[in-house]
Design a protein around this motif. Sequence first.
Motif, short mmCIF file in Angstrom:
data_model
loop_
_atom_site.label_atom_id
_atom_site.label_comp_id
_atom_site.label_asym_id
_atom_site.label_seq_id
_atom_site.Cartn_x
_atom_site.Cartn_y
_atom_site.Cartn_z
N GLU A 72 54.03 -9.75 -47.05
CA GLU A 72 54.58 -10.94 -47.70
C GLU A 72 54.54 -12.15 -46.76
OE1 GLU A 72 56.40 -13.20 -50.75
OE2 GLU A 72 55.46 -11.21 -50.81
N PHE A 73 54.50 -11.90 -45.45
CA PHE A 73 54.60 -12.97 -44.47
C PHE A 73 53.27 -13.37 -43.84
CE2 PHE A 73 58.74 -11.00 -44.87
CZ PHE A 73 59.51 -12.12 -45.17
N ALA A 84 52.85 -17.20 -44.15
CA ALA A 84 53.83 -17.88 -43.31
C ALA A 84 53.48 -17.73 -41.83
CB ALA A 84 55.23 -17.35 -43.58
N HIS A 130 54.46 -4.67 -48.36
CA HIS A 130 55.74 -5.26 -48.76
C HIS A 130 56.16 -4.62 -50.08
CE1 HIS A 130 58.70 -8.52 -48.68
NE2 HIS A 130 58.53 -8.62 -49.97
#
Length: 72
Positions: free
Chosen positions: A17-18, A21, A40
């Motif tokens: 999920e990151f 980011a 995730h």
Amino acid sequence: MDLENRGIPSGFVASAEFIEAAGAQSRSLGFYPASVFIPHPIQDRSDAEMTALAKQAVDEIIAMVIDEQCMA
């Protein structure tokens, strides 16, 4: 980044999920750490599921650590 600046090889493990980011943060800092992303989500997984995720990722994590040590 602090560890790397001290000469200590480092990297991180995060859930997929990151990915975006982490890329944005890397570009912002101009620092591209070694990383391993696992599926995730992780927060609601059972111990058995987390163990399975760890077993799936361990070779990649070990390779990351070895590569970082070789670059030091």
